[in-house]
Motif scaffolding. Structure first.
Motif, PDB file in Angstrom:
ATOM      1  N   GLY A 250     -15.130   2.802  24.369  1.00 27.11           N
ATOM      2  CA  GLY A 250     -14.831   3.476  25.702  1.00 27.11           C
ATOM      3  C   GLY A 250     -15.167   2.855  26.746  1.00 27.11           C
ATOM      4  O   GLY A 250     -16.090   2.012  26.810  1.00 27.11           O
ATOM      5  N   GLY A 251     -15.013   3.504  28.089  1.00 18.87           N
ATOM      6  CA  GLY A 251     -15.265   3.055  29.349  1.00 18.87           C
ATOM      7  C   GLY A 251     -16.797   3.245  29.661  1.00 18.87           C
ATOM      8  O   GLY A 251     -17.352   2.430  30.514  1.00 18.87           O
ATOM      9  N   ASP A 252     -17.172   4.453  29.219  1.00 16.47           N
ATOM     10  CA  ASP A 252     -18.577   4.564  29.454  1.00 16.47           C
ATOM     11  C   ASP A 252     -19.702   3.819  28.647  1.00 16.47           C
ATOM     12  O   ASP A 252     -20.990   4.121  28.592  1.00 16.47           O
ATOM     13  CB  ASP A 252     -18.877   6.059  29.613  1.00 16.47           C
ATOM     14  N   ALA A 253     -18.964   3.360  27.493  1.00 18.67           N
ATOM     15  CA  ALA A 253     -19.952   2.806  26.404  1.00 18.67           C
ATOM     16  C   ALA A 253     -20.939   1.526  26.950  1.00 18.67           C
ATOM     17  O   ALA A 253     -20.616   1.249  27.816  1.00 18.67           O
ATOM     18  CB  ALA A 253     -19.355   2.290  25.204  1.00 18.67           C
ATOM     19  N   ILE A 254     -21.998   1.205  26.239  1.00 17.76           N
ATOM     20  CA  ILE A 254     -22.664   0.196  26.426  1.00 17.76           C
ATOM     21  C   ILE A 254     -22.030  -1.068  26.945  1.00 17.76           C
ATOM     22  O   ILE A 254     -22.506  -1.721  28.031  1.00 17.76           O
ATOM     23  CB  ILE A 254     -24.003   0.068  25.497  1.00 17.76           C
ATOM     24  N   PRO A 255     -21.389  -1.653  25.829  1.00 21.10           N
ATOM     25  CA  PRO A 255     -20.657  -2.847  26.444  1.00 21.10           C
ATOM     26  C   PRO A 255     -20.061  -2.818  27.903  1.00 21.10           C
ATOM     27  O   PRO A 255     -20.059  -3.819  28.598  1.00 21.10           O
ATOM     28  CB  PRO A 255     -19.844  -3.311  25.319  1.00 21.10           C
ATOM     29  N   ALA A 256     -19.193  -1.756  27.936  1.00 24.17           N
ATOM     30  CA  ALA A 256     -18.282  -1.670  29.244  1.00 24.17           C
ATOM     31  C   ALA A 256     -19.277  -1.746  30.438  1.00 24.17           C
ATOM     32  O   ALA A 256     -19.068  -2.301  31.274  1.00 24.17           O
ATOM     33  CB  ALA A 256     -17.337  -0.630  29.121  1.00 24.17           C
ATOM     34  N   ALA A 257     -20.061  -0.844  30.030  1.00 25.66           N
ATOM     35  CA  ALA A 257     -21.163  -0.575  31.433  1.00 25.66           C
ATOM     36  C   ALA A 257     -22.042  -1.855  31.650  1.00 25.66           C
ATOM     37  O   ALA A 257     -22.131  -2.313  32.917  1.00 25.66           O
ATOM     38  CB  ALA A 257     -22.360   0.422  30.968  1.00 25.66           C
ATOM     39  N   ARG A 258     -22.456  -2.778  30.539  1.00 25.39           N
ATOM     40  CA  ARG A 258     -23.076  -3.673  30.713  1.00 25.39           C
ATOM     41  C   ARG A 258     -22.277  -4.810  31.487  1.00 25.39           C
ATOM     42  O   ARG A 258     -22.679  -5.559  32.626  1.00 25.39           O
ATOM     43  CB  ARG A 258     -23.552  -4.467  29.363  1.00 25.39           C
ATOM     44  N   ARG A 259     -20.884  -4.766  31.223  1.00 24.52           N
ATOM     45  CA  ARG A 259     -19.883  -5.751  31.554  1.00 24.52           C
ATOM     46  C   ARG A 259     -19.941  -5.513  33.198  1.00 24.52           C
ATOM     47  O   ARG A 259     -19.726  -6.438  34.157  1.00 24.52           O
ATOM     48  CB  ARG A 259     -18.567  -5.567  31.175  1.00 24.52           C
ATOM     49  N   ARG A 260     -19.850  -4.356  33.570  1.00 21.20           N
ATOM     50  CA  ARG A 260     -19.538  -3.783  35.023  1.00 21.20           C
ATOM     51  C   ARG A 260     -20.859  -4.429  35.884  1.00 21.20           C
ATOM     52  O   ARG A 260     -20.709  -4.810  36.880  1.00 21.20           O
ATOM     53  CB  ARG A 260     -19.506  -2.316  35.228  1.00 21.20           C
ATOM     54  N   GLU A 261     -22.065  -4.167  35.093  1.00 21.62           N
ATOM     55  CA  GLU A 261     -23.384  -4.477  35.878  1.00 21.62           C
ATOM     56  C   GLU A 261     -23.413  -6.036  36.300  1.00 21.62           C
ATOM     57  O   GLU A 261     -23.654  -6.499  37.227  1.00 21.62           O
ATOM     58  CB  GLU A 261     -24.459  -4.288  34.857  1.00 21.62           C
ATOM     59  N   LEU A 262     -22.933  -6.797  35.151  1.00 21.81           N
ATOM     60  CA  LEU A 262     -23.008  -8.070  35.144  1.00 21.81           C
ATOM     61  C   LEU A 262     -21.892  -8.755  36.204  1.00 21.81           C
ATOM     62  O   LEU A 262     -22.194  -9.572  37.032  1.00 21.81           O
ATOM     63  CB  LEU A 262     -22.394  -8.793  33.896  1.00 21.81           C
ATOM     64  N   ALA A 263     -20.706  -7.987  36.412  1.00 16.90           N
ATOM     65  CA  ALA A 263     -19.842  -8.279  37.473  1.00 16.90           C
ATOM     66  C   ALA A 263     -20.563  -8.168  38.962  1.00 16.90           C
ATOM     67  O   ALA A 263     -20.325  -8.827  39.630  1.00 16.90           O
ATOM     68  CB  ALA A 263     -18.422  -7.134  37.350  1.00 16.90           C
ATOM     69  N   LEU A 264     -21.179  -6.913  39.049  1.00 14.84           N
ATOM     70  CA  LEU A 264     -21.940  -6.776  40.331  1.00 14.84           C
ATOM     71  C   LEU A 264     -23.098  -7.823  40.556  1.00 14.84           C
ATOM     72  O   LEU A 264     -23.056  -8.102  41.648  1.00 14.84           O
ATOM     73  CB  LEU A 264     -22.700  -5.312  40.065  1.00 14.84           C
ATOM     74  N   VAL A 265     -23.908  -8.344  39.370  1.00 17.02           N
ATOM     75  CA  VAL A 265     -24.810  -9.426  39.762  1.00 17.02           C
ATOM     76  C   VAL A 265     -23.938 -10.559  40.172  1.00 17.02           C
ATOM     77  O   VAL A 265     -24.674 -11.242  41.169  1.00 17.02           O
ATOM     78  CB  VAL A 265     -25.303  -9.571  38.355  1.00 17.02           C
ATOM     79  N   ARG A 266     -22.697 -10.855  39.449  1.00 18.39           N
ATOM     80  CA  ARG A 266     -22.095 -11.916  39.954  1.00 18.39           C
ATOM     81  C   ARG A 266     -21.663 -11.937  41.368  1.00 18.39           C
ATOM     82  O   ARG A 266     -21.901 -12.969  42.241  1.00 18.39           O
ATOM     83  CB  ARG A 266     -20.960 -12.173  39.220  1.00 18.39           C
ATOM     84  N   GLU A 267     -21.360 -10.603  41.818  1.00 17.39           N
ATOM     85  CA  GLU A 267     -20.854 -10.514  43.241  1.00 17.39           C
ATOM     86  C   GLU A 267     -21.960 -10.798  44.269  1.00 17.39           C
ATOM     87  O   GLU A 267     -21.903 -11.515  45.194  1.00 17.39           O
ATOM     88  CB  GLU A 267     -20.499  -9.075  43.268  1.00 17.39           C
ATOM     89  N   GLY A 268     -23.235 -10.348  43.679  1.00 19.49           N
ATOM     90  CA  GLY A 268     -24.345 -10.554  44.451  1.00 19.49           C
ATOM     91  C   GLY A 268     -24.709 -11.963  44.761  1.00 19.49           C
ATOM     92  O   GLY A 268     -24.949 -12.164  45.686  1.00 19.49           O
ATOM     93  N   ALA A 269     -24.540 -12.540  43.494  1.00 13.13           N
ATOM     94  CA  ALA A 269     -24.792 -13.988  43.603  1.00 13.13           C
ATOM     95  C   ALA A 269     -24.086 -14.703  44.816  1.00 13.13           C
ATOM     96  O   ALA A 269     -24.447 -15.725  45.363  1.00 13.13           O
ATOM     97  CB  ALA A 269     -24.622 -14.753  42.238  1.00 13.13           C
ATOM     98  N   ALA A 270     -22.704 -14.211  44.600  1.00 15.55           N
ATOM     99  CA  ALA A 270     -21.746 -14.897  45.572  1.00 15.55           C
ATOM    100  C   ALA A 270     -22.212 -14.571  47.090  1.00 15.55           C
ATOM    101  O   ALA A 270     -22.041 -15.576  48.075  1.00 15.55           O
ATOM    102  CB  ALA A 270     -20.294 -14.311  45.230  1.00 15.55           C
ATOM    103  N   LEU A 271     -22.584 -13.288  47.222  1.00 11.39           N
ATOM    104  CA  LEU A 271     -23.040 -13.044  48.824  1.00 11.39           C
ATOM    105  C   LEU A 271     -24.132 -13.790  49.083  1.00 11.39           C
ATOM    106  O   LEU A 271     -24.292 -14.023  50.372  1.00 11.39           O
ATOM    107  CB  LEU A 271     -23.414 -11.467  48.774  1.00 11.39           C
ATOM    108  N   LEU A 272     -25.142 -14.034  48.274  1.00  7.03           N
ATOM    109  CA  LEU A 272     -26.319 -14.853  48.637  1.00  7.03           C
ATOM    110  C   LEU A 272     -25.889 -16.220  48.957  1.00  7.03           C
ATOM    111  O   LEU A 272     -26.461 -16.925  49.733  1.00  7.03           O
ATOM    112  CB  LEU A 272     -27.210 -14.925  47.149  1.00  7.03           C
ATOM    113  N   ALA A 273     -25.089 -16.714  48.147  1.00  3.54           N
ATOM    114  CA  ALA A 273     -24.418 -18.121  48.373  1.00  3.54           C
ATOM    115  C   ALA A 273     -23.805 -17.991  49.891  1.00  3.54           C
ATOM    116  O   ALA A 273     -24.114 -19.096  50.600  1.00  3.54           O
ATOM    117  CB  ALA A 273     -23.372 -18.281  47.429  1.00  3.54           C
TER     118      ALA A 273
END
Ligand code: ADP
Length: 882
Positions: free
Chosen positions: A293-316
């Protein structure tokens, strides 16, 4: 004496004034020097102008450097600030919790604010517009990026928190499942062990069969339970890994594996005991919820990783922005540096050019000065001045014939003419000096003659000084002996070593004091006293031990020092003493004579008075005596006539009554009245005559020792009762204050009684008179008698508070026949007789004190040692008959 005929300076001045006022203009030394100095100064002015120009140019360049330096520095700071922001941004992204994120974000914001501030500073300067726009753009993007990063980090943290919570739930579910399965497995193991023991002990095949049956059943039950436990743990491990993995791909694999593992565990659960099965499935359902489901651990972790990715882009992006910014800023700084370098180069070149121009001008100025000094000052002025100086030296050396150069029309020429004037004047002066020296020789001769004359006079003066009657000594400013004469030495018996120019006044006085010249007094004290205030004039007399009297006079000398003049006045003093003695003797004699004269006068007055009184007494006695007989006749015959008239009345009485003789009766009545008056006045006249006889008779009784108090008491009673019998209305308080232990006194008691009766009578009369006048009121008539023993006398005081006496009455009190009482009541002889008795007979005194309307007090003093005073020698007293 020759007269001075030289040229005066006024004439010279006039000549000088004429200088330079010729028909055409010919500049003088002053004007020419002025022009020369102006020329030299012109170069200096030029040099100064060049220097000022160079300074201004250099100043302008420095200003440029100054204005460019600030933006260059600011650019550097902007670049550094941007670098700091970029360096801090990854820390923001990596923040593990909110606190850390806030801390990093606040640091970034501060830095950003600082960067913006610097940017404003750059704006104010005149930085290049295009570069500035780029920088501003970069900074705006940077701030936007940072804001986005901050927001992203916030979201990442929220996601992280959610995953954390789910991970905890996974572990909780695992624990619960362990608690569910562990006891179950323990029971099964117990059953297995029991069955195996029973199998070992089974003796019979049936028991063995039974035991093995139970063992098989237990093992069958244990297997699914253990499988369920293992599979459950595997799912939990997968979930834990999914919550922490950083790899997207691994996350997808894990999601797939999770789905399969869950299915397997559900399949195993179907084999579980019926009682355990539902409980275990509930736990598996929890795990499924956390895995799918959407709130389960794998989905949540996936969203978090997406955010980290976005942050790295901003830093670059940030890093590239920062690179752009630094580049722009570097360009800016480079531009400023270029400007500064240009300005510095310009300043250096201006400075070099200025220095060259200045050196050239200074050299020119020096050359001009040398030319002017050599051509004009040296060749024109100095040469002529030297010639003039030589001329002057010649004049000073006395070579007055030497010529003086005076050609030309400038100041030097004028000076030459002036020197010429001085030369001529010097010739004239020489002549005058010659005349003067002759006059001086004559004067010297005169001085010599006068000095000789003065010497002669001085000798005469010296002789006079030495032979003066007075001793004279002179002390100079330092109080050393300056001059003295022989007489001074003689008068004070001074040895030759006691006088001299080395002797000071102090030595002199000390010498005198030590040899006892000032008597027994302390020598030091005398010296101190005599050397005090020497600058004041002073005059004194002193008796020397040998009896000589000296008069010492000190006169200060103007300009310091003083002169002492000693005069021997022994003789004068002796004469004065003798004269004073003679004068005193004469004065004493004159006083004695005066006293004698006064006594004589008094005695004379007394004698005259006594004589008067005696003749008055005799006259009175004679008159009284002569009057007494006729008065007796008058009285006797008047009484007789009265008696006869009575008889006549008796005889004629009936006849007259029958005749109706009213008229005759009236006449007889009148006659009887007249005779009564004659008898009355006759008696009065008789009283007066008796008094007169008494008065003239004087003292008669014997002197005897008498008790004064008793006498006073008796007289007071007599007087009071006598007065009361005549005037019953009278009422007076009698006060007696009789002194105790008064020794008997020698007196004529009858006479003193008379005196007292008289005084008491007068006092009673005065108090009664006042009573009649006052008519009532608080006032009480009082008569006071006081007696006192005064040692050598006895005092009797009679005081009343009656009418008192005015001064004019007091003045005539003791005069015979003086009375203020109406006719028939007083004779005016009472006090006169009293005075005679007290003063004349008893040698005492009567004093009166009175205040009109208040009181009268008589004081009688009777002495114990009576000097019997002759009735003839009566001393007049206050109010006594004169
Ligand atoms: P006389 O009593 O007869 O008048 P004196 O010689 O005794 O004569 O007194 C003379 C006068 O002195 C009196 O008339 C009276 O005026 C005055 N005088 C004497 N004693 C007193 C007194 N105590 N108070 C007031 N007046 C007095």
């Amino acid at each position: 004496m020759g007269t001075f005929t030289g040229v005066t300076l006024t004439e010279l001045a006039a000549e000088a004034a004429g200088l330079g006022r010729g028909a055409f203009w010919r500049p003088g030394v002053r004007t020419r020097l002025l022009l020369a100095f102006l020329a030299i100064s012109g170069f200096s002015v030029l040099a100064a102008a060049a220097a000022i120009y160079a300074f201004r140019q250099v100043g302008a360049r420095i200003e440029v450097v100054d204005t460019q330096l600030a933006p260059a520095l600011t650019s550097l700071e902007v670049s550094r600030s941007a670098e700091r922001i970029i360096a801090a941004a990854p820390a923001l992204l990596a923040a593990a919790d909110t606190a850390r994120r806030d801390q990093v974000a606040s640091g970034l914001r501060t830095e950003l604010a600082r960067l913006n501030e610097r940017l404003l500073d750059l704006n104010r300067g005149e930085a290049e517009a295009a570069l500035l726009a780029t920088i501003e753009q970069s900074v705006t993007w940077l701030s936007a990026n940072l804001a986005a990063l901050e927001d992203l980090v916030a979201r990442r943290l929220v996601a992280g928190d959610g995953i954390g919570r789910q991970r905890r739930r996974v572990h909780e579910t695992q624990d619960e499942t362990q608690r569910l399965l562990a006891p179950w497995l323990m029971v099964i193991e117990g059953q297995i062990e029991g069955s195996m023991a029973a199998l070992r002990q089974a003796g019979t095949p049936s028991t063995m069969e039974d035991a093995s049956q139970r063992l098989l059943a237990a093992i069958a039950a244990q297997r699914p339970a253990q499988a369920a436990q293992r599979q459950f743990s595997a799912v939990v491990d997968m979930l834990a890994e999914a919550s922490t993995t950083d790899q997207e791909r691994r996350l997808q694999v894990l999601a797939f594996q999770l789905r399969r593992a869950l299915r397997e565990v559900e399949a195993t659960a179907a084999e579980l005991d019926g009682r355990l099965q539902p409980l275990f499935l509930a736990q598996v359902a929890k795990l499924r919820e956390l895995s799918e489901g959407g709130d389960a651990i794998p989905a949540a972790r996936r969203r978090e990783l997406a955010l980290v990715r976005e942050g790295a882009a901003l830093l670059a992006e940030n890093a590239s922005l920062s690179a752009g910014l630094t580049d722009a800023v570097d360009q800016l700084a480079a531009a400023a540096k270029g400007d500064i370098a240009r300005a510095t180069r310009d300043a250096l070149s201006v400075q070099r050019t200025g220095t060259q121009v200045l050196i050239a001008l200074v050299l020119l100025s020096l050359a001009t000065s040398v030319l002017i000094v050599w051509l004009y000052v040296g060749r024109n002025i100095v040469r002529r001045l030297t010639a003039l100086g030589d001329g002057m030296v010649a004049i000073a050396a006395g070579r007055l014939g030497a010529p003086v150069a005076a050609e030309g029309s400038d100041e030097i020429a004028a000076m030459g003419r002036a020197v010429e004037v001085f030369r001529r004047n010097a010739i004239e002066l020489d002549r005058l000096l010659e005349e003067r020296s002759q006059a001086a020789a004559r004067l010297e001769q005169q001085v010599r003659e006068r000095t000789a004359e003065l010497e002669r006079r001085r000798a005469v003066l010296r002789v006079t000084f030495d032979n003066m009657e007075h001793g004279v000594v002179m002390f100079d400013v330092e109080h050393r002996m300056a001059a003295w004469n022989q007489r001074f030495q003689d008068l004070l018996d001074l040895r030759d070593d006691q006088v001299g120019l080395a002797v000071t006044y102090l030595d002199f006085v000390r010498g005198l004091a030590e040899r006892g010249e000032y008597g027994e007094a302390d020598a030091d004290e005398e010296v101190r006293r005599r050397t005090d205030a020497l600058d004041r004039a002073f005059l004194n007399e002193r008796t020397r031990p040998d009896g000589t009297v000296l008069e010492i006079r000190r006169n200060p000398v103007p300009g310091g020092g003083f002169v002492l003049i000693y005069a021997d006045i022994t003789e004068r003093k002796r004469a004065e003493r003798e004269m004073a003695a003679a004068r005193d003797a004469a004065a004493a004699a004159s006083r004695t004579m005066e006293a004698a004269y006064r006594e004589l006068k008094a005695a004379q007055a007394s004698l005259v008075h006594a004589e008067k009184m005696a003749s008055l007494g005799q006259l009175t006695a004679g008159i009284a005596h002569e009057l007494k007989n006729p008065l007796n006749f008058i009285n006797n015959f008047a009484s007789l006539a009265q008696e006869l008239l009575v008889e006549l009345k008796e005889e004629l009485g009936p006849a007259l009554a029958a005749d109706g003789g009213d008229e005759a009766s009236d006449i007889m009545a009148t006659l009887s009245g007249n005779l009564g008056k004659i008898v009355e006045h006759g008696r009065r006249a008789d009283g007066i005559i008796r008094s007169m006889l008494l008065h003239s008779r004087g003292g008669s009784g014997e002197r005897q020792e008498t008790d004064v108090n008793a006498l006073v008491q008796e007289a007071l009673n007599l007087a009071y009762h006598g007065a009361r019998s005549q005037n019953p209305e009278m009422n007076v308080t009698l006060e007696r204050d009789l002194g105790k232990d008064i020794a008997p006194l020698e007196m004529v008691p009858q006479d003193i009684t008379r005196v007292l009766l008289n005084l008491f009578g007068n006092a009673l009369y005065a108090t009664d008179k006042r009573r009649r006048e006052e008519r009532g009121g608080a006032w009480r008539p009082t008569l006071t008698v006081v007696t006192r023993d005064a040692g050598d006398a006895v005092e009797i005081r009679v005081r009343d508070n009656g009418t008192g006496m005015p001064p004019e009455v007091r003045a005539k009190l003791f005069t015979p026949f003086f009375t203020t009482k109406p006719t028939g009541e007083g004779t005016g002889l009472g006090l006169s007789i009293s005075y005679d008795i007290v003063v004349q007979q008893h040698g005492g005194s009567i004093d009166v004190d009175s205040e009109p309307g208040a009181f009268t007090e008589f004081t009688i003093r009777l002495p114990r040692t009576t000097q019997r005073v002759a009735s003839a020698a009566r001393e007049p007293a206050d109010g006594a008959p004169a």
